[in-house]
Design an enzyme around this catalytic site. Structure first.
Site, PDB file in Angstrom:
ATOM      1  N   LYS A  21       0.834  -1.201   0.000  1.00  0.00           N
ATOM      2  CA  LYS A  21       0.000   0.000   0.000  1.00  0.00           C
ATOM      3  C   LYS A  21       0.870   1.253   0.000  1.00  0.00           C
ATOM      4  O   LYS A  21       1.736   1.417   0.845  1.00  0.00           O
ATOM      5  CB  LYS A  21      -0.933  -0.015   1.216  1.00  0.00           C
ATOM      6  CG  LYS A  21      -1.910  -1.198   1.199  1.00  0.00           C
ATOM      7  CD  LYS A  21      -2.758  -1.254   2.444  1.00  0.00           C
ATOM      8  CE  LYS A  21      -1.935  -1.515   3.675  1.00  0.00           C
ATOM      9  NZ  LYS A  21      -2.766  -1.722   4.885  1.00  0.00           N
ATOM     10  N   THR A  42      -7.848   8.939   9.749  1.00  0.00           N
ATOM     11  CA  THR A  42      -7.394   7.735   9.037  1.00  0.00           C
ATOM     12  C   THR A  42      -7.044   6.604   9.997  1.00  0.00           C
ATOM     13  O   THR A  42      -6.344   5.667   9.608  1.00  0.00           O
ATOM     14  CB  THR A  42      -6.168   8.067   8.168  1.00  0.00           C
ATOM     15  OG1 THR A  42      -5.137   8.632   9.004  1.00  0.00           O
ATOM     16  CG2 THR A  42      -6.521   9.053   7.064  1.00  0.00           C
ATOM     17  N   GLY A  83      -7.179   3.241  11.682  1.00  0.00           N
ATOM     18  CA  GLY A  83      -7.739   1.945  11.324  1.00  0.00           C
ATOM     19  C   GLY A  83      -7.890   1.685   9.844  1.00  0.00           C
ATOM     20  O   GLY A  83      -8.577   0.735   9.451  1.00  0.00           O
ATOM     21  N   THR A  84      -7.235   2.488   9.008  1.00  0.00           N
ATOM     22  CA  THR A  84      -7.406   2.288   7.568  1.00  0.00           C
ATOM     23  C   THR A  84      -6.877   0.923   7.115  1.00  0.00           C
ATOM     24  O   THR A  84      -7.486   0.266   6.276  1.00  0.00           O
ATOM     25  CB  THR A  84      -6.696   3.397   6.770  1.00  0.00           C
ATOM     26  OG1 THR A  84      -5.353   3.536   7.257  1.00  0.00           O
ATOM     27  CG2 THR A  84      -7.420   4.727   6.919  1.00  0.00           C
ATOM     28  N   GLY A  85      -5.734   0.504   7.676  1.00  0.00           N
ATOM     29  CA  GLY A  85      -5.182  -0.795   7.286  1.00  0.00           C
ATOM     30  C   GLY A  85      -6.081  -1.942   7.700  1.00  0.00           C
ATOM     31  O   GLY A  85      -6.289  -2.896   6.936  1.00  0.00           O
ATOM     32  N   CYS A  86      -6.620  -1.862   8.911  1.00  0.00           N
ATOM     33  CA  CYS A  86      -7.547  -2.894   9.390  1.00  0.00           C
ATOM     34  C   CYS A  86      -8.783  -2.950   8.494  1.00  0.00           C
ATOM     35  O   CYS A  86      -9.237  -4.041   8.096  1.00  0.00           O
ATOM     36  CB  CYS A  86      -7.980  -2.597  10.824  1.00  0.00           C
ATOM     37  SG  CYS A  86      -6.637  -2.477  12.018  1.00  0.00           S
TER      38      CYS A  86
END
Length: 276
Positions: free
Chosen positions: A175, A208, A210-213
């Site tokens: 990412k 932003t 928790g965007t990866g989760c």
């Protein structure tokens, strides 16, 4: 079709923006039945993490046995695993129950800088989890930690992706949100030689958390619904971009995204018929 089943193996976020809470909200928004295995309890809000309280490896294994021996799952994801013992327990159960659609989100550091994976556990992620992963979804700092490479360009992202494949993952989504410039680009690279760049608008926002989760949960829900990997990754990219753009503005720090935005805008899933 019967309702798809999606499992999250991750930490609990008391602020609700990341971890188990974000994953279950995302599963529900994407019409999947969510189950959960908690690895750690955290005390956190939008300003940061003030406490991490890991469960034991045996407690994590018991939850996995309870869920997988009865309910089962069509796809699973890992998030915050914290230590080597938990990682080993998860890897053991993934093999024991034959989970093929495994999304590994190598959560290492919270938005505020608090470590969520012990440094000595990074080797366990590489050696025990990556060989079991259908896809691994690191951001650039995580990809650097896993591969030892410095990533500053798209070519660097490709080099990191190839190295993650050599570590055993069948595919990787590297990412690129930490790269400067427009657009926000992620790289999907697979062991079959395929490569795809996914681009979206870069939303200027402090919300932003928790965007990866959330991205990896949306990807897991897509796989649980039977989507092929590129289509599931595209769904996850659309889901998180919308969630950031429609963030509710909660908290004084790094606020959460909007896990309900997909439903609020009436978005449909791939192959889903219009409801009358």
């Amino acid at each position: 079709m019967t309702q798809p089943r999606a499992l999250t193996i991750a930490g609990s976020d008391s602020g609700g923006g990341a971890g188990i809470q974000a994953d279950l909200k995302t599963f529900t928004a994407l019409r999947s039945y969510g189950t959960s295995v908690i690895t750690c309890v955290t005390a956190q809000n939008t300003l940061g993490v003030t406490g991490v309280y890991p469960l034991t490896a045996d407690q994590v294994a018991a939850q996995l046995d309870a869920v997988l021996s009865d309910i089962g799952t069509d796809a699973a994801k890992t998030g915050m695993l914290y230590d080597t013992g938990i990682i080993a327990a998860v890897a053991d159960r993934v093999k024991r129950y034959g989970i093929r659609n495994l999304v590994v989100d190598p959560v290492m550091i919270a938005k505020g800088g608090h470590p969520l994976l012990l440094p000595e556990a990074q080797a366990a992620v590489r050696e025990l989890l990556l060989p079991l992963a259908l896809v691994v979804t690191p951001n650039l700092p995580e990809a650097e930690a896993l591969t030892g490479l410095t990533i500053r360009t798209r070519a660097d992202m490709e080099a990191a992706g190839r190295l993650l494949l050599r570590m055993g993952a069948r595919a990787a989504v590297v990412k690129g949100g930490h790269l400067d410039g427009e657009p926000a680009a992620d790289l999907l690279i697979a062991a079959d030689g395929s490569r795809q760049w996914l681009e979206a608008e870069r939303v200027d926002s402090r919300h932003t958390h928790g965007t990866g989760c959330t991205f990896s949960a949306a990807l897991t829900a897509g796989l649980a619904r039977g989507l092929e990997l590129p289509e599931a990754v595209g769904l996850a990219k659309d889901f998180i971009t919308l969630a950031i753009r429609k963030a509710p503005g909660i908290g004084a720090g790094h606020g959460p995204t909007n896990h309900l935005a997909w439903l609020e805008e009436g978005r449909r899933l791939p192959g889903e018929e219009v409801r009358r």
